[in-house]
Design an enzyme around this catalytic site. Sequence first.
Site, short mmCIF file in Angstrom:
data_model
loop_
_atom_site.label_atom_id
_atom_site.label_comp_id
_atom_site.label_asym_id
_atom_site.label_seq_id
_atom_site.Cartn_x
_atom_site.Cartn_y
_atom_site.Cartn_z
N HIS A 110 0.93 -1.09 -0.17
CA HIS A 110 -0.09 -0.12 0.06
C HIS A 110 0.94 1.26 -0.04
O HIS A 110 1.81 1.35 0.94
CB HIS A 110 -0.87 0.04 1.32
CG HIS A 110 -1.89 -1.03 1.19
ND1 HIS A 110 -3.04 -0.87 0.31
CD2 HIS A 110 -2.09 -2.15 1.83
CE1 HIS A 110 -3.93 -1.86 0.52
NE2 HIS A 110 -3.31 -2.74 1.56
N CYS A 115 -0.53 1.84 -5.18
CA CYS A 115 -1.30 3.07 -5.37
C CYS A 115 -0.25 4.30 -5.67
O CYS A 115 0.60 4.21 -4.80
CB CYS A 115 -2.28 3.46 -4.42
SG CYS A 115 -3.64 2.23 -4.32
#
Length: 357
Positions: free
Chosen positions: A163, A205
């Site tokens: 992440h 991301c």
Amino acid sequence: MRVKELSLLCIAFFLVSCCMGKPETAILPEAYVDAAQRSTHTNNWAVLVDASRFWFNYRHVANVLSIYRSVKRLGIPDSQIILMIADDMACNARNPRPGQVYNNANQHINVYGDDVEVDYRGYEVTVENFVRLLTGRTQNGTARSKKLLSDAGSNVLIYLTGHGGDGFLKFQDSEEITSQELADGIQQMWEKKRYNELFFMVDTCQAASLYEKFTSPNVLAVASSLVGEDSLSHHVDPSIGVYMIDRYTYYALEFLEKVQPFSKRTIGEFLQVCPKRVCISTVGVRKDLYQRDPHKVPITDFFGAIRPTRVSTERINVTLANEEDFCLDAEVDAAESVRKKDFKVIIESQFPIEFFK
């Protein structure tokens, strides 16, 4: 007497210099210089990192194990792969298939397998250990298998998944590595001659933000999403209730599964494996620091360990001994013996003399 001897020595040195020419003005054949500058690639290493914990991040373990499977299948040995996994999904109590990790709901490929060698597991996966690994500053007592022993001839693949956000990647859901820290680590690798070329691949991301501060030469980078974009998962497996793999790594693996050790597929083709219509996010590529054309670079230069090999069924004389010394004894079975008149001695060239002709 000393002055006279010194004068004679200086005159002798001057005469030798005139005859031999100055070292800095010596000119090598152009073909030899071009060949020497083309490539110094001699070996391959891979650093594969899943930085996420918890069962709902199952897909990140599947991501890193999928790339691990590919580089190992294409020839990079475990001794030259550093695998970092922050959580052990194969042994998680929620896993209905203990000891197995799949990257698709059809369960075609068990990417955990029987011979996975995890070098950093669980709470060993930290920002400190990762930076120490890259820069060669591992702590005393660290096992050799946990060290990146690359050199100036090494092509290094770095793959990160987890992440992330604008300029950072989370480790263990408790700390972060920033884009500046990554850039500093790779710069130290270059200054210490720890790589020849480096391929940086990240699936998270806003992944492109992680390579924005790179300044080191010979670095090619690809990211699953641009700044401001999320990197999305591919599909869920209802039997375990979590997503199986991320979109970018899914299509990267689909491409790599079709690559064979002597394939002519290139890195340039690999950079196009996930167009926006299937990835949904926009794949970012940075190649301004990379000297070669990616479309002319074999994919096995980073994802494999293939070397040009000359196979000879003849006996090779490497000691310059007499040919008679290599003849088989008369008592050896005739079917396996080699007649002297058919015997050929091959001396491998140890210097590229063809460039000097």
